[in-house]
Design an enzyme around this catalytic site. Sequence first.
Site, short mmCIF file in Angstrom:
data_model
loop_
_atom_site.label_atom_id
_atom_site.label_comp_id
_atom_site.label_asym_id
_atom_site.label_seq_id
_atom_site.Cartn_x
_atom_site.Cartn_y
_atom_site.Cartn_z
N GLU A 144 -62.23 -14.94 -84.84
CA GLU A 144 -62.24 -14.82 -86.31
C GLU A 144 -61.99 -16.13 -87.06
O GLU A 144 -61.12 -16.22 -87.92
CB GLU A 144 -61.20 -13.77 -86.73
CG GLU A 144 -61.47 -12.44 -86.06
CD GLU A 144 -60.44 -11.36 -86.38
OE1 GLU A 144 -59.42 -11.67 -87.02
OE2 GLU A 144 -60.66 -10.21 -85.98
N GLU A 149 -65.71 -4.84 -79.46
CA GLU A 149 -64.57 -3.99 -79.86
C GLU A 149 -65.12 -2.76 -80.55
O GLU A 149 -64.88 -2.54 -81.73
CB GLU A 149 -63.63 -4.77 -80.78
CG GLU A 149 -63.10 -6.05 -80.16
CD GLU A 149 -62.10 -6.82 -81.03
OE1 GLU A 149 -61.59 -6.24 -82.00
OE2 GLU A 149 -61.85 -7.99 -80.73
C1 GLA Z 1 -59.31 -7.63 -84.09
C2 GLA Z 1 -58.80 -8.24 -82.79
C3 GLA Z 1 -58.39 -7.19 -81.80
C4 GLA Z 1 -57.57 -6.10 -82.44
C5 GLA Z 1 -58.33 -5.54 -83.61
C6 GLA Z 1 -57.58 -4.43 -84.26
O1 GLA Z 1 -60.56 -7.12 -83.98
O2 GLA Z 1 -59.75 -9.07 -82.18
O3 GLA Z 1 -57.63 -7.80 -80.79
O4 GLA Z 1 -56.34 -6.61 -82.86
O5 GLA Z 1 -58.52 -6.58 -84.54
O6 GLA Z 1 -56.69 -3.80 -83.46
#
Ligand code: GLA
Length: 377
Positions: free
Chosen positions: A160, A265
């Site tokens: 990020e 994710e």
């Molecule tokens: C981001 C992070 C993850 C997790 C999510 C929410 O996407 O990369 O590790 O913390 O937020 O849980």
Amino acid sequence: MKSVSDIKVYLIIGLATTFNVAGCSRQTTLKEAFKKDFYIGAALNQEQISGKDANAIAVVRKHFNSITPENILKWSLVHPEPNTYNFEPADQFVALGEKNNMFIVGHTLVWHHQAPDWLFVGTTGKPVDREILLKRMKEHIFTVVGRYKGRIDGWDVVNEAVGNDGQMRKNKWVEIIGKDYVQKAFEYARQADPKAELYYNDFNMWQKGQREGVIRLIRDLQSKGVRVDGIGIQGHYGLDYPPLDELEESIVAFAELGVKVMITELDITVLPSAWGHRGADITLNFELQEKLNPYVKGLPDSEQNNLAGRYAELFSLFHKHRDKISRVTFWGVHDGQSWRNYWPVEGRTDYPLLFDRQYQPKPAFYTIIKIASNKNQ
Ligand code: GLA
């Protein structure tokens, strides 16, 4: 409510994905269904890694061929104090992956969240300078990546770094080190384990600004001779977002950079957006409960159906781009563990994954298996 014909469809799909091997009835597994296409991963929490949540581990061993730790390798957990590393959970995590012959992902080395307070300040309490922070970053990366050299297959090196406007996100790393903190993190990780795959991971990746910003970042790294092996598209989605054509544009554009694309994710919330109430304790507010947490007693069939349909659309897209996508990782194993239940507000009941709170496959599971078997015939 789901119609009788919808229910029939699920029953038929369920039966069709169960077949006979040497006389025993056996359910098709996710990893088998997508064996020729991409790894199917799951993020594991501490209870699962330690073996306490044995039911979840049974599901993981059966259906998944890649694992990512949900939290235990984030800086504040693995390196909570300047001279203290907590490697026990990570050691168990890596051993679990090796024992089951899985593709093991490390998550995540450099991020602005879940980073301990001490990281950015000196002994006087004032912010450290570029040199000290780079030294800390290098020491952390060398220690953590070095410990699992040759054992963790791929690392989310930076998480990020780009904002929605395509510019570098303002965070302590940029403030103190400067924009080249991303480059430095990749260089240190490459030195620490030259054979591991190294990834850049981010959210909102379907959006134009984000897409273009990430492309600029990766091109810039490449022009400086820094190799990035993959881009992770965090898939924290909903029933009505992202638009599939925009997501597709990003998958194609990222692949054109010559890197692997991963959906890292994945989960799909079925609940109304609660971002406007972030931090609120909705358990104390009956009106908010009703509005933001409508499915405490179970997911109505109509929503179950919508969820399955949404997963089907996404997996059709992923399958179409299987030459570009190397892994699809779900952010959790079963609904009961998902962060969606406690973020952005505490105490909700969400249903974002393929397995329910009893570890049973949901209709969405069967639709996905069906897509693989139809398309791979
Ligand atoms: C981001 C992070 C993850 C997790 C999510 C929410 O996407 O990369 O590790 O913390 O937020 O849980």
